[in-house]
Design an enzyme around this catalytic site. Structure first.
Site, PDB file in Angstrom:
ATOM      1  N   SER A 157      -8.456   0.194  -5.167  1.00  0.00           N
ATOM      2  CA  SER A 157      -8.686   0.425  -3.745  1.00  0.00           C
ATOM      3  C   SER A 157     -10.167   0.703  -3.501  1.00  0.00           C
ATOM      4  O   SER A 157     -11.000  -0.159  -3.756  1.00  0.00           O
ATOM      5  CB  SER A 157      -7.796   1.566  -3.239  1.00  0.00           C
ATOM      6  OG  SER A 157      -7.461   1.363  -1.891  1.00  0.00           O
ATOM      7  N   LYS A 204       0.858  -1.190   0.000  1.00  0.00           N
ATOM      8  CA  LYS A 204       0.000   0.000   0.000  1.00  0.00           C
ATOM      9  C   LYS A 204       0.889   1.233   0.000  1.00  0.00           C
ATOM     10  O   LYS A 204       1.412   1.657   1.038  1.00  0.00           O
ATOM     11  CB  LYS A 204      -0.919  -0.018   1.227  1.00  0.00           C
ATOM     12  CG  LYS A 204      -2.111   0.917   1.082  1.00  0.00           C
ATOM     13  CD  LYS A 204      -3.018   0.476  -0.042  1.00  0.00           C
ATOM     14  CE  LYS A 204      -4.170   1.447  -0.257  1.00  0.00           C
ATOM     15  NZ  LYS A 204      -4.950   1.118  -1.434  1.00  0.00           N
TER      16      LYS A 204
END
Length: 625
Positions: free
Chosen positions: A413, A207
């Site tokens: 996402s 991430k």
């Protein structure tokens, strides 16, 4: 008595003045309305030009291509016609409008060919360019020829030009192929120097959205992953161009050192180099090119040029809205960072979760709507806002109305979070998706304030009773935040596992913030089909069992004052800042602005308003120049 009389006279005098002011105000408002009506009528007359002779349609795209423009077309036209302002650098063009224009022109007997005049085209994402390219191929198959004409071609311009039957370049021109990249600014040292404490809470080793706050460079994991998918996109770019030009990928881009050496041997003649490499078909002056176009399309005696009509003057015919009124497919565009709340002022680059959820709900209860297509072009954003949208999609699906997701350039996402419960998910090969991960981020300024002599003290009933950026973050709240993030991530992967029919263990291996292109996403079962918006329409028709249908595009209701202010900002840019930039000879900042316009890869440009400070956001964007 005299005092009473004076008071009465003053009241009467003020009353007369107020009535006079009201009269003048009403008169001015009426005059303004009449002026607006007159200007609108003039613009409509100018815009709806009739094609008298067989002509070429000129695809002279100005600005950028987006799924859903946020600007007001009428205000743009007023600026163009009456203020003589060129807004090509910042103008937004609807991808679907361009596609519809090309498809109409393909069947229009008055349109005998197409000219790609891409000088003022600032660029678009690869997924959108591929969709336009598909439409250009349809145009060619109709038997009508396409000509690309320019002094120079950047990578986005050349991608579209490669679909032409013949590409022209002027003698001092060039085809500027460089490759693609991703880049971010990193702020760890800056934040340290400013004594700003950054508290990051995340799940997902890949991430990358939080890295700019906690590092000065890219981590090895993220670098490795980004290297994989940008090379996939570049390979896709080269494959399409080599197919269009019927030459090898090696001829298109043999490597920058090889290009330099070959160009050096040709004395730096970029135009002849492009011709030698078969990137283009002809090197000619503007005069010679115009004469060729006159021979092909006929001479226009009025302007001493060839018969042609701009895409902005070519009228798009509206379909009969009453014909299939009860068989509608709702099109809802989700473009930009997903923020909590509503679209308060139509700002480019973000979309309100409440606004999208409300639109989906309206479509669910509208008996005329038989199915819904969600066009997602979003890197994600607020977890709370994404979940609101997702829940509304589930309710719509449970009501019996199919929901189809059409992914644009990016649906990662939070953008993937909202796609998961759809009946069917379609993405292009170059779509960026995945990035299944969650993070939270909070900055505090206690050390910055302490350095300048500002201190904080308090009395409270618990350590988290008064959270403030002016003091250190309590350990208890840090624990709560990490719990929020961990819980959100588990909820995310369980949701994906449920709707994509996977085990949590299998999904966790492809989650952890991993970014996937569409071609990889289908291998991992994250999407159902490689395709485009046309495929989404076909699937919506199939699942809703329709034989005839009508598309219903859901639009935002913009406040006219906000639109006016937005347009005045653009006018200010065009008349002041732009002119300043264009006087910088060696460092053309205006070109820099073109490349980075509407780019949310800068974490400081995002709106951080999630109620729990939890975000599912991907900040990886591709730059083609």
């Amino acid at each position: 008595m005299k005092i009473i009389w004076n008071v009465f006279c003053k009241i009467f005098k003020y009353g007369i003045n107020i009535l006079n002011l009201i009269r003048i105000t009403i008169s001015n408002i009426i005059l303004l309305i009449l002026i607006i009506i007159g200007i609108t009528t003039y613009i409509n007359i100018q815009h709806n030009k009739q094609i008298i002779h067989p002509s070429a349609l000129v695809l002279n795209i100005k600005g950028i291509i987006v799924d859903k423009p946020t600007t007001c077309t009428k205000f743009q036209q007023i600026s163009k016609h009456f203020l003589n302002i060129n807004q090509s650098d910042i103008q937004e063009n609807s991808l679907f409008y361009i596609v519809n224009i090309l498809r109409q022109a393909k069947n229009d007997p008055n349109i005998t060919g197409l000219i790609l005049s891409l000088k003022n085209f600032s660029g678009g994402n690869q997924s959108s360019l591929e969709y336009i390219g598909k439409t250009l191929l349809e145009f060619k198959k109709s038997g009508k020829l396409i000509y690309a004409i320019s002094d120079n071609y950047n990578q986005s311009q050349y991608f579209l030009a490669s679909y032409a039957n013949k590409i022209y370049l002027t003698p001092q021109g060039s085809v500027d192929l460089r490759g693609i990249s991703t880049s971010k600014l990193y702020y760890q040292s800056l934040l340290k120097n400013l004594k700003i404490n950054t508290h990051v809470f995340r799940v997902g080793a890949y991430k990358s959205a939080v890295e700019p706050f906690i590092r000065n460079n890219m981590s090895s994991q993220v670098r490795h992953e980004e290297n994989i998918w940008i090379n996939q996109l570049w390979d896709q770019y080269l494959n399409i161009i080599s197919c269009n030009r019927n030459i090898t990928k090696q001829q298109i881009f043999p490597g920058i050192n090889t290009i330099f050496n070959e160009l050096y041997n040709m004395n730096g003649d970029t135009a002849n180099y492009a011709y030698h490499k078969k990137w283009i078909d002809k090197v000619e002056s503007r005069f010679d090119i115009e004469n060729e176009m006159k021979k092909i399309f006929g001479k226009n005696k009025k302007n001493n040029s060839f018969n042609a009509i701009s895409m902005y003057d070519y009228k798009l015919q509206e379909s009969n809205k009453q014909q299939h009124d009860n068989n509608q497919i709702a099109i809802i565009c989700i473009q930009g960072t997903i923020i909590d709340g509503v679209n308060s002022n139509n700002i480019s680059g973000s979309v309100g979760g409440d606004t999208i959820a409300y639109q989906i709900r309206n479509a669910r209860f509208d008996p005329k709507i038989q199915s819904i297509i969600l066009r997602i072009n979003s890197p994600g954003g607020s977890v709370h806002a994404s979940e609101l949208i997702r829940q509304e999609i589930i309710a719509t699906r449970n009501s019996g109305k199919p929901v189809i997701v059409s992914m644009g350039n990016i649906a990662a996402s939070g953008g993937y979070w909202i796609a998961t419960p759809a009946n069917f998910i379609i993405a292009s090969n170059s779509t960026i998706t995945g990035s299944i991960g969650v993070f939270g981020i909070i900055n505090t300024l206690e050390e910055s304030l302490d350095a300048i002599g500002v201190h904080n003290d308090e009395v409270s009933t618990s350590p988290i009773a008064n959270l403030s950026v002016a003091k250190a973050l309590p350990v208890e709240f840090k624990n709560i935040m990490q719990l929020y993030v961990d819980t959100s991530y588990q909820y995310f992967i369980k949701t994906v596992a449920k709707f994509r029919c996977k085990t949590i263990a299998d999904l966790d291996q492809i989650a952890q913030g991993h970014i996937w292109t569409g071609s990889d996403a289908i291998k991992h079962g994250l999407i159902d089909k490689i395709g485009d918006f046309d495929d989404a329409i076909s699937k919506a028709v199939e699942l809703a069992h329709l034989t005839q249908y009508q598309l219903n595009w859901y639009e935002d209701t913009a406040n006219w004052i906000d639109v006016l202010i937005q347009q005045m900002n653009r006018i200010f840019y065009s008349t002041t800042i732009k002119k300043t930039y264009n006087h910088i000879l060696f460092l053309n900042i205006n070109e820099f602005a073109k490349i980075h316009y509407n780019n949310n890869s800068n974490p400081f440009s995002c709106i951080w308003n999630d109620p729990k400070h939890c975000y599912a956001l991907c900040t990886d964007y591709v730059q083609y120049n």
